[in-house]
Design a protein around this motif. Structure first.
Motif, PDB file in Angstrom:
ATOM      1  N   SER A  57       0.858  -1.690   0.195  1.00 50.02           N
ATOM      2  CA  SER A  57       0.459  -0.134  -0.125  1.00 50.02           C
ATOM      3  C   SER A  57       0.562   1.350   0.410  1.00 50.02           C
ATOM      4  CB  SER A  57      -0.612   0.027   1.059  1.00 50.02           C
ATOM      5  OG  SER A  57      -1.646   1.041   1.188  1.00 50.02           O
ATOM      6  N   VAL A  58       0.246   2.121  -0.448  1.00 49.42           N
ATOM      7  CA  VAL A  58       1.045   3.246  -0.549  1.00 49.42           C
ATOM      8  C   VAL A  58       0.057   4.482  -0.071  1.00 49.42           C
ATOM      9  CG1 VAL A  58       2.483   2.960  -2.734  1.00 49.42           C
ATOM     10  CG2 VAL A  58      -0.398   4.547  -3.139  1.00 49.42           C
ATOM     11  N   LEU A  59      -1.000   3.791   1.061  1.00 43.97           N
ATOM     12  CA  LEU A  59      -1.829   4.820   1.763  1.00 43.97           C
ATOM     13  C   LEU A  59      -1.088   5.472   2.875  1.00 43.97           C
ATOM     14  CD1 LEU A  59      -5.275   3.519   0.464  1.00 43.97           C
ATOM     15  CD2 LEU A  59      -4.033   5.465  -0.594  1.00 43.97           C
ATOM     16  N   SER A  60      -2.117   6.069   3.901  1.00 39.52           N
ATOM     17  CA  SER A  60      -1.384   6.142   5.078  1.00 39.52           C
ATOM     18  C   SER A  60      -2.898   5.777   5.479  1.00 39.52           C
ATOM     19  CB  SER A  60      -1.699   7.563   4.942  1.00 39.52           C
ATOM     20  OG  SER A  60      -2.901   7.845   4.914  1.00 39.52           O
ATOM     21  N   GLU A  61      -2.583   4.490   6.932  1.00 36.02           N
ATOM     22  CA  GLU A  61      -3.369   4.065   7.489  1.00 36.02           C
ATOM     23  C   GLU A  61      -5.251   5.383   7.936  1.00 36.02           C
ATOM     24  OE1 GLU A  61      -4.584   2.617  12.108  1.00 36.02           O
ATOM     25  OE2 GLU A  61      -2.277   2.999  11.436  1.00 36.02           O
ATOM     26  N   GLU A  62      -4.802   6.527   7.925  1.00 34.07           N
ATOM     27  CA  GLU A  62      -6.469   7.121   7.387  1.00 34.07           C
ATOM     28  C   GLU A  62      -6.820   7.075   6.120  1.00 34.07           C
ATOM     29  OE1 GLU A  62      -7.746  11.837   8.251  1.00 34.07           O
ATOM     30  OE2 GLU A  62      -6.089  11.337   9.672  1.00 34.07           O
ATOM     31  N   GLN A  63      -5.938   6.930   5.234  1.00 35.40           N
ATOM     32  CA  GLN A  63      -7.128   7.129   3.776  1.00 35.40           C
ATOM     33  C   GLN A  63      -6.887   5.577   2.947  1.00 35.40           C
ATOM     34  OE1 GLN A  63      -2.630   8.383   1.722  1.00 35.40           O
ATOM     35  NE2 GLN A  63      -3.979   9.497   0.787  1.00 35.40           N
ATOM     36  N   ALA A  64      -6.219   4.541   4.248  1.00 34.68           N
ATOM     37  CA  ALA A  64      -7.105   3.296   3.894  1.00 34.68           C
ATOM     38  C   ALA A  64      -8.073   2.994   4.601  1.00 34.68           C
ATOM     39  CB  ALA A  64      -5.748   2.528   4.555  1.00 34.68           C
ATOM     40  N   LEU A  65      -8.343   3.382   6.338  1.00 38.27           N
ATOM     41  CA  LEU A  65      -9.183   3.495   6.747  1.00 38.27           C
ATOM     42  C   LEU A  65     -10.621   4.509   6.221  1.00 38.27           C
ATOM     43  CD1 LEU A  65     -10.786   2.293   9.257  1.00 38.27           C
ATOM     44  CD2 LEU A  65      -9.798   4.554  10.076  1.00 38.27           C
ATOM     45  N   THR A  66     -10.568   5.336   5.285  1.00 40.62           N
ATOM     46  CA  THR A  66     -11.857   5.624   4.874  1.00 40.62           C
ATOM     47  C   THR A  66     -11.904   5.426   3.256  1.00 40.62           C
ATOM     48  OG1 THR A  66     -10.795   8.277   5.784  1.00 40.62           O
ATOM     49  CG2 THR A  66     -11.822   8.350   3.803  1.00 40.62           C
ATOM     50  N   LEU A  67     -11.059   3.936   3.188  1.00 43.26           N
ATOM     51  CA  LEU A  67     -10.924   4.200   1.610  1.00 43.26           C
ATOM     52  C   LEU A  67     -12.221   2.531   1.752  1.00 43.26           C
ATOM     53  CD1 LEU A  67     -11.221   3.184  -2.061  1.00 43.26           C
ATOM     54  CD2 LEU A  67      -9.287   2.049  -1.005  1.00 43.26           C
ATOM     55  N   ALA A  68     -11.665   2.350   2.793  1.00 44.69           N
ATOM     56  CA  ALA A  68     -12.711   0.751   3.054  1.00 44.69           C
ATOM     57  C   ALA A  68     -13.954   0.620   4.010  1.00 44.69           C
ATOM     58  CB  ALA A  68     -11.797  -0.187   4.384  1.00 44.69           C
ATOM     59  N   GLN A  69     -13.959   1.933   4.790  1.00 36.54           N
ATOM     60  CA  GLN A  69     -15.577   2.882   5.102  1.00 36.54           C
ATOM     61  C   GLN A  69     -16.472   2.700   3.807  1.00 36.54           C
ATOM     62  OE1 GLN A  69     -14.261   5.311   7.882  1.00 36.54           O
ATOM     63  NE2 GLN A  69     -14.545   4.411   9.527  1.00 36.54           N
ATOM     64  N   GLU A  70     -15.581   3.460   2.564  1.00 29.83           N
ATOM     65  CA  GLU A  70     -16.285   4.308   1.970  1.00 29.83           C
ATOM     66  C   GLU A  70     -17.120   3.104   0.976  1.00 29.83           C
ATOM     67  OE1 GLU A  70     -13.840   6.398  -0.791  1.00 29.83           O
ATOM     68  OE2 GLU A  70     -14.606   8.595   0.919  1.00 29.83           O
ATOM     69  N   GLU A  71     -16.264   1.496   0.849  1.00 26.98           N
ATOM     70  CA  GLU A  71     -16.328   0.342  -0.063  1.00 26.98           C
ATOM     71  C   GLU A  71     -17.394  -0.152   1.108  1.00 26.98           C
ATOM     72  OE1 GLU A  71     -15.147  -0.713  -2.535  1.00 26.98           O
ATOM     73  OE2 GLU A  71     -13.970   1.096  -3.486  1.00 26.98           O
ATOM     74  N   VAL A  72     -17.560   0.094   2.565  1.00 27.18           N
ATOM     75  CA  VAL A  72     -18.261  -0.494   2.752  1.00 27.18           C
ATOM     76  C   VAL A  72     -19.550  -0.030   3.271  1.00 27.18           C
ATOM     77  CG1 VAL A  72     -19.347  -1.464   4.968  1.00 27.18           C
ATOM     78  CG2 VAL A  72     -17.048  -1.412   4.548  1.00 27.18           C
ATOM     79  N   ARG A  73     -19.603   0.691   3.244  1.00 28.06           N
ATOM     80  CA  ARG A  73     -20.909   2.147   2.701  1.00 28.06           C
ATOM     81  C   ARG A  73     -21.715   1.559   1.068  1.00 28.06           C
ATOM     82  NH1 ARG A  73     -18.281   6.199   4.573  1.00 28.06           N
ATOM     83  NH2 ARG A  73     -18.959   6.563   6.653  1.00 28.06           N
ATOM     84  N   ALA A  74     -21.180   1.615  -0.179  1.00 24.07           N
ATOM     85  CA  ALA A  74     -20.655   1.736  -0.899  1.00 24.07           C
ATOM     86  C   ALA A  74     -22.022  -0.411  -1.435  1.00 24.07           C
ATOM     87  CB  ALA A  74     -20.117   1.148  -2.456  1.00 24.07           C
ATOM     88  N   VAL A  75     -20.736  -1.607  -0.582  1.00 22.29           N
ATOM     89  CA  VAL A  75     -21.426  -2.587  -0.779  1.00 22.29           C
ATOM     90  C   VAL A  75     -23.176  -2.555   0.029  1.00 22.29           C
ATOM     91  CG1 VAL A  75     -21.200  -4.738   0.104  1.00 22.29           C
ATOM     92  CG2 VAL A  75     -19.457  -3.637  -0.996  1.00 22.29           C
ATOM     93  N   ARG A  76     -23.608  -1.798   1.165  1.00 22.75           N
ATOM     94  CA  ARG A  76     -24.604  -2.149   2.253  1.00 22.75           C
ATOM     95  C   ARG A  76     -25.471  -1.607   1.320  1.00 22.75           C
ATOM     96  NH1 ARG A  76     -22.049  -0.732   7.992  1.00 22.75           N
ATOM     97  NH2 ARG A  76     -21.187  -3.056   8.085  1.00 22.75           N
ATOM     98  N   HIS A  77     -25.476  -0.281   0.497  1.00 19.81           N
ATOM     99  CA  HIS A  77     -26.616   0.614  -0.269  1.00 19.81           C
ATOM    100  C   HIS A  77     -26.369  -0.156  -1.136  1.00 19.81           C
ATOM    101  CE1 HIS A  77     -28.492   3.557  -1.861  1.00 19.81           C
ATOM    102  NE2 HIS A  77     -27.445   4.257  -3.234  1.00 19.81           N
ATOM    103  N   ALA A  78     -25.579  -0.590  -2.205  1.00 26.35           N
ATOM    104  CA  ALA A  78     -26.586  -1.904  -3.326  1.00 26.35           C
ATOM    105  C   ALA A  78     -27.002  -2.941  -2.867  1.00 26.35           C
ATOM    106  CB  ALA A  78     -24.929  -2.492  -4.020  1.00 26.35           C
ATOM    107  N   SER A  79     -26.944  -3.111  -1.368  1.00 29.32           N
ATOM    108  CA  SER A  79     -28.091  -4.859  -1.238  1.00 29.32           C
ATOM    109  C   SER A  79     -29.150  -4.574  -1.012  1.00 29.32           C
ATOM    110  CB  SER A  79     -27.006  -5.855  -0.414  1.00 29.32           C
ATOM    111  OG  SER A  79     -26.205  -5.063   1.144  1.00 29.32           O
TER     112      SER A  79
END
Length: 79
Positions: A57-79
């Protein structure tokens, strides 16, 4: 290898049996592949995946956490 007993309705069992036969696989192989597809991993496998991802990874821990949260929200919104 562990054994597992599950209860399925007769129509679901027949469909699973037919799907396995069509793919020239056992029911166990079909279920195992399905678990892989859905990301079901042992704790060891999950930790190894996280270690490998962090190493690349080239992301900071904060960037990685933000990205992970966005992905979880997207998956939950799609279902």
């Amino acid at each position: 290898m562990s054994r597992l007993t599950i209860t399925l309705s007769e129509p679901r069992y027949r469909a699973l049996k037919e799907a396995a036969a069509q793919r020239n696989k056992t029911i166990g192989q079909l279920i195992d592949e399905s678990l892989d597809f859905y990301g079901i991993k042992s704790r060891e496998q999950a930790l190894d995946l996280v270690r490998r991802a962090r190493a690349r990874s080239v992301l900071s821990e904060e960037q990685a956490l933000t990205l992970a949260q966005e992905e979880v929200r997207a998956v939950r919104h799609a279902s």
